[in-house]
Design a protein around this motif. Structure first.
Motif, PDB file in Angstrom:
ATOM      1  N   PHE A   1       1.148  -1.212  -0.035  1.00  0.00           N
ATOM      2  CA  PHE A   1       0.120   0.288   0.198  1.00  0.00           C
ATOM      3  C   PHE A   1       1.010   1.316   0.158  1.00  0.00           C
ATOM      4  CE2 PHE A   1      -2.696   3.042   1.778  1.00  0.00           C
ATOM      5  CZ  PHE A   1      -4.570   2.723   1.086  1.00  0.00           C
ATOM      6  N   ARG A   2       1.835   0.812   1.651  1.00  0.00           N
ATOM      7  CA  ARG A   2       2.775   1.963   1.149  1.00  0.00           C
ATOM      8  C   ARG A   2       3.192   2.331  -0.683  1.00  0.00           C
ATOM      9  NH1 ARG A   2       5.929   3.969   6.278  1.00  0.00           N
ATOM     10  NH2 ARG A   2       4.008   2.773   7.131  1.00  0.00           N
TER      11      ARG A   2
ATOM     12  N   LEU B   1       2.983   9.424  -5.278  1.00  0.00           N
ATOM     13  CA  LEU B   1       3.660  10.758  -5.168  1.00  0.00           C
ATOM     14  C   LEU B   1       4.606  11.269  -5.577  1.00  0.00           C
ATOM     15  CD1 LEU B   1       3.888  12.842  -3.219  1.00  0.00           C
ATOM     16  CD2 LEU B   1       5.632  11.305  -2.158  1.00  0.00           C
TER      17      LEU B   1
ATOM     18  N   ARG C   1       2.750   1.705  -3.309  1.00  0.00           N
ATOM     19  CA  ARG C   1       1.542   2.572  -4.011  1.00  0.00           C
ATOM     20  C   ARG C   1       1.474   4.005  -3.971  1.00  0.00           C
ATOM     21  NH1 ARG C   1      -3.697   0.442  -3.959  1.00  0.00           N
ATOM     22  NH2 ARG C   1      -3.340  -1.746  -4.125  1.00  0.00           N
ATOM     23  N   LEU C   2       1.088   4.298  -2.788  1.00  0.00           N
ATOM     24  CA  LEU C   2       1.535   6.025  -2.646  1.00  0.00           C
ATOM     25  C   LEU C   2       2.320   6.621  -2.752  1.00  0.00           C
ATOM     26  CD1 LEU C   2      -1.417   5.821   0.439  1.00  0.00           C
ATOM     27  CD2 LEU C   2      -1.808   6.759  -1.533  1.00  0.00           C
TER      28      LEU C   2
END
Lengths: 349, 357, 359
Positions: free
Chosen positions: B2-3, B10, B5-6
């Motif tokens: 998840f991290r 960014l 992907r975010l």
């Protein structure tokens, strides 16, 4: 962890947890000492820059300015420790102030005491409306009081209908309340002091006062243990409303000029004062002494900046920063207390 | 996961931002000239045109519950009655430009013939006023002007120069022509306040005022309590202050109240623009010697006549046109579509009881 | 992150059911009440208020609520996770002030606008970090940053207003779609709403938001990156507020430090009116859109009907209170009936010790 839990999580533990009541008290004293220290620093720095800041007139002005915010912060504390909040206080203050002025305008010979009582009573009625909605209809306080913030203000506008009450409409004896001093201390400041001491004593010494904290820490447990939760919350709102009414009366006495916009936007300052004073926004912890100190600190900053000739534009930014520092400090203190309780284990997060 | 992907999101966002920055060279900057406003008042004036009955003349003050405007607009109501029109007063409960825009739109939607407005921000109300003009309304500003491009005529309460000169003369007389003075103004954005402050500074450059020094300008936001505290701050930070000029009714009343029970009473002089009713107490007890103001009722009265004359076609807003405004008599349109009400009135212990507002 | 975990967790904490029933959930909840009220208001106003049911007026209405709508979208997500952001109007003001400052400094608008959006995201990230990393309550944090950001706005622009933005840009902000009365900004809002709606109601991320709001402890144990998600929601809200700030500045052609003062209350009121629970875990986007439009329509209709702004305040307040009291009373009446083994329709959250008392 719950992001919202921070201060709320650990403070009640310290307060009602392992019997370390003395530790909790010490913690609170450290916290309040911190505000006093900040207050002393600001006053000292300002006085060095401009000795006029410590003149008798200036200190009287400062005390007078802090009066309203202090009284409101005390009332707000009663509500916040039960895990509620009252955003409508600015509107209630405005309504009560206008009502007091209107009473005098309509009945010029009215005894001052009657007008004061009427203002306080009107505030209490507004508080009862909030309290009933929160405690009886069980609606979240934030929503209810946001609604009544609009509604009470609307009533005020509608009532005032563009008119203004001037100092000339009120008897000199009433306006004198805002100007006379006993032993050099203005009467409204004495009233505020009395309110702080009475509320502080009540919260600390009365069973029902302690119950407010219990409700704020664990509403569910409080209910199960037989505390009349609804009644206590209702009462807290009524008292807060009455205090807002009292502040409205004092506003009328001090400022003399009243229209429907009196007290607009005050609610956030009041909550800010309580938070700066160490009252946990999610209930269960904090004292009225802290809240009162918070109010005095905010007012002092407001008066000191113009004297220091810091552009007024910085004022709001400084207040915002102060709130963040205050809640950050609370968090650190709470985490340390929790760690001490657990004998040096990992912190509460 | 998840991290990351975010994280990638960014990075992509940042890249897009940089790209935008890159392409921005040669974009729209302040230097680009915008089209100069065209001359308005297109049609020809017919001084004998009849004013139609039933004109919808609507007043939009800065704020609805402001006692100053409540009083002022009673003059508007009087004039609209004389003109056999339909009077209406609407407005926001907060003095902000954005809520005024909403009311301008409403008035335009209701088909108002004349909108008389005191602008909270000269530019923010502009586009809405333009739309109302297109819908057939005539725009008259009073008290606080909007950008001249988006109104037909501005009713000036007194020429700014007259106000500045009167106030400087009053304070100079009171402090004996020398010493430190300060200004206590209303909101920092108010058009009229800033013009007056500027002109007062200019007036002070005159030789006869060379011993007077302006040491500070503070803003009370037209809020009673704030004005009170600012006055308090002024006196503390300037121990040698001789006088204060407050060109706002709220400010001067709050300042007078502060002075009247402080130790500075009598030593520090105060003047400015105030209403007789608010200041009577302080003139009677000697806190204030004299102050000035126009009669806001006349201001609002004149606005209705100007609006009706515009709508009838008697005037178009061009310089030099003449018209009659009921009991106030004859007026002439000045440069930039301004009509000046008249010189300000000075109130003191001798004449204050003749006025009741 | 595996969606299965989310769903299991969602079921465990009585959070809203998975995807299939999303539509029914939207129709069954408080949202339908708001949408019904909106429909009734619009119908009644069309018949009773002269000048309401025109394209021109609809255009005015949309422009009036545009900024509120832009901020309300991300705010909905924040409130669903049980947090709140009171600093949005101040973020808007600071963005507006910075925009004016940079414009005066001579930067091109094409650069200023993205910079402003980044600034908004950074301001949101400050809120988010204070909430997630420092573990502070969002209500208190954002009261603080509300004062801080507004104060900084005054520091940046002081008491001046910057108003000489190019007419092409300001006209575009209030411009209508060719041949209609629909403001162009409505398209932007619809695209954003669609994006947020899909994210919230049709993706695992959306379901994780409900799980966090219902019980963040449980959500964390089930593998949802609670802090990380919250942080990004605050960033999104900051960026949304900045977008609203850019729009507001162009719409009114005036960059000022006090722009949109107090707008946070309107945004929160619209979100809550739209049926989002202040305690998190409950709410849907169509309701919020309905809430924004309902407040706007009532205001617009009453203004057209010459009802004074005093009454508008009272109506707004009462509506807000009623929108929460009514369903609560209904729920309590239902509870009075003999209990069948099934829990009440609305999931309660007694196991979240640190929100307010469940009702």
């Amino acid at each position: 962890m719950s992001a919202g839990s921070g201060t709320g999580a650990s403070a009640p533990v310290a307060e009602h947890g392992g019997g370390d009541v003395r530790g909790a008290r010490r913690l609170r004293q450290v916290r309040e000492l911190g505000i006093l220290l900040a207050l002393a620093l600001i006053v000292a720095a300002t006085a060095v820059a401009n000795p006029g800041f410590l003149s008798g007139q200036s200190i009287r002005d400062l005390l007078l300015s802090a009066t309203l915010l202090t009284i409101l912060a005390v009332g707000q504390t009663l509500v916040i420790v039960t895990r509620s909040v009252d955003l409508s206080v600015g509107s209630v203050l405005g309504l009560a102030a206008f009502a007091t002025g209107t009473l005098f305008a309509a009945f010029p010979g009215l005894p001052v005491a009657v007008a004061v009582l009427a203002g306080v009573a009107l505030g209490a009625v507004c508080g009862a409306v909030n309290g009933a909605l929160v405690a009886v209809a069980r609606v979240p306080a934030l929503v209810v009081t946001l609604g009544t913030l609009y509604a009470f203000r609307g009533v005020d506008y509608w009532w005032a209908a563009g008119t203004q009450i001037n100092a000339a409409d009120m008897p000199a004896s009433f306006l004198g309340l805002g100007r006379t001093a006993v032993l050099g201390v203005p009467v409204p400041a004495l009233v505020a002091l009395a309110v702080v001491l009475a509320a502080g004593w009540y919260l600390a010494s009365y069973r029902s006062g302690r119950e407010l904290y219990a409700i704020g820490s664990e509403p569910h447990a409080a209910r199960l243990s037989g505390i009349p939760v609804d009644r206590r919350i209702f009462a807290a709102f009524v008292v807060n409303g009455a205090l807002a009414g009292l502040a409205g009366v004092l506003y009328a006495a001090r400022f003399g000029t009243l229209d429907a916009t009196v007290g607009t936007g005050l609610e956030l300052q009041v909550v800010a004062a309580a938070v700066v004073g160490g009252v946990a926004i999610f209930g269960g912890s904090g004292t009225v002494y802290g809240a009162a100190l918070g109010a005095v600190l905010l007012t002092t900053i407001g008066s000191a900046l113009p004297v220091l000739r810091v552009s007024g534009f910085w004022q709001q930014a400084v207040v915002g920063l102060l709130i963040l520092v205050a809640i950050g400090m609370d968090r650190i203190l709470a985490v340390r207390a929790a760690r001490r309780l657990r004998g040096g284990g990992p912190d509460g997060t | 996961m998840f991290r990351s992907r975010l994280g990638r999101g960014l990075a992509a966002g940042a890249a897009a931002g940089l790209l935008l920055l890159g392409t921005a060279c040669g974009g729209t900057t302040r230097g680009d000239a915008d089209g100069a406003g065209e001359q308005k008042g297109g049609g020809k004036a017919d001084p004998d045109a009849k004013i139609p009955e039933g004109l919808k003349i609507s007043y939009l003050p800065k704020q609805l519950n402001n006692p100053y405007f409540t009083y002022a607009n009673s003059g508007g109501e009087e004039a609209v009655e004389e003109l056999k029109g339909e009077y209406k007063e609407v407005g926001p409960s907060e003095a902000t430009a954005s809520s005024q825009v909403s009311y301008i739109n409403t008035l335009s939607q209701q088909g108002s013939d004349v909108i008389v407005i005191a602008a909270n921000d000269p530019n923010a109300v502009c586009s809405a006023l333009g739309q109302a003009q297109q819908a057939g309304a005539k725009i008259v500003t009073y008290d606080s002007d909007a950008d001249p491009e988006c109104r037909d005529i501005f009713i000036n309460q007194a020429s700014a120069k007259g106000i500045a000169e009167t106030q400087i003369k009053l304070i100079a007389d009171q402090i004996g022509g020398k010493g430190e003075i300060a200004f206590l103004s209303a909101t920092p954005n108010a058009t009229n306040q800033n013009t007056w402050l500027e002109l007062m500074e200019k007036e002070l450059e005159k030789d006869e005022y060379k011993d007077i020094e302006v040491v500070d300008t503070v803003y009370g936001n037209d809020d009673d309590q704030k004005s009170f505290q600012e006055m308090q701050g002024l006196l503390q930070s300037h121990p040698d202050l001789k006088g204060v000029v407050s060109p706002t009714t709220v400010g001067v009343a709050a300042a007078a109240r502060y002075l009247s029970d402080s130790e500075y009473k009598g030593d520090v002089k105060l003047t400015g623009l105030g209403t007789p009713n608010q200041m009577r107490e302080y003139v009677d007890n000697g806190t204030v010697e004299s102050f000035a103001l126009w009669d806001p009722k006349d201001l609002s009265y004149l606005a209705a006549h100007v609006g009706a004359s515009l709508q009838a076609g008697r005037i178009t807003g061009a310089e030099g046109e003449e018209f009659t405004a009921g009991r106030l008599g004859d007026y002439e349109v000045g440069a930039e579509g301004e009509v000046v009400l008249g010189p300000p009135t000075v109130f003191d212990a001798k004449n204050i009881d003749e006025y009741d507002f | 992150m595996a969606p299965e975990v989310t769903e299991r967790d969602a079921a465990a904490t009585a959070a809203p059911p998975p995807r299939g029933r999303a539509v029914r959930r939207i129709l069954a909840g408080r949202e339908s009440g708001v949408l019904g009220a909106l429909l009734l208001t619009v119908l009644a106003a069309s018949f009773l208020v002269e000048g309401f049911a025109t394209g021109r007026n609809a255009g005015f209405l949309i422009l009036d609520v545009a900024a509120i709508a832009i901020i309300a979208l991300p705010m909905t997500l924040v409130v669903i996770t049980g947090e709140i952001d009171l600093s949005v109007a101040s973020t808007l003001g600071l963005t507006s002030a910075v925009m004016g400052h940079l414009w005066v400094a001579g930067l091109p608008l094409e650069t200023i606008v993205p910079l402003c959006l980044v600034l908004g995201a950074v301001l949101g990230a400050v809120n988010g970090l204070l909430v997630t990393v420092a573990g502070l309550p969002s209500l208190a944090v954002t009261i603080g940053t509300m004062a801080l950001y507004r104060g900084l706005a005054y520091v940046v622009l002081g008491d001046t207003a910057v108003a000489d933005f190019p007419p092409a840009w300001t006209a575009a902000a209030v411009g209508r779609l060719p041949g209609t009365d629909v403001p162009q900004v409505a398209v932007l809002i619809m695209v954003l709403a669609l994006a947020v709606g899909v994210l919230l109601h049709a993706t695992p991320v959306g379901r994780s938001l409900y799980a966090i709001g219902s019980n963040d402890e449980a959500a964390r144990f089930s593998g949802i990156p609670v802090r990380w998600t919250r942080l990004w929601l605050f960033v999104a809200t900051g960026a949304g507020a900045a977008l609203a700030g850019v729009f507001w500045t162009l719409q009114y052609g005036s960059a000022r430090a006090d722009n949109a003062n107090g707008l946070e209350l309107s945004v929160i009121a619209a979100v809550l009116l739209g049926g989002v629970s202040i305690f998190g875990g409950r709410g849907a986007l169509p309701g919020v859109i309905g809430g924004v439009l309902l407040l706007g329509a009532i205001r617009n209709a009453l203004q057209l009907a010459d009802v004074s702004s005093d009454t508008l305040n009272i109506v707004t307040g009462l509506l807000l209170v009623a929108s929460v009291v009514a369903p609560n009373l209904v729920a309590r009446l239902r509870e009075r009936r003999p209990r069948s083994g099934v829990p009440p329709a609305r999931p309660r959250t007694p196991d979240r010790p640190l929100r307010t008392e469940e009702s």
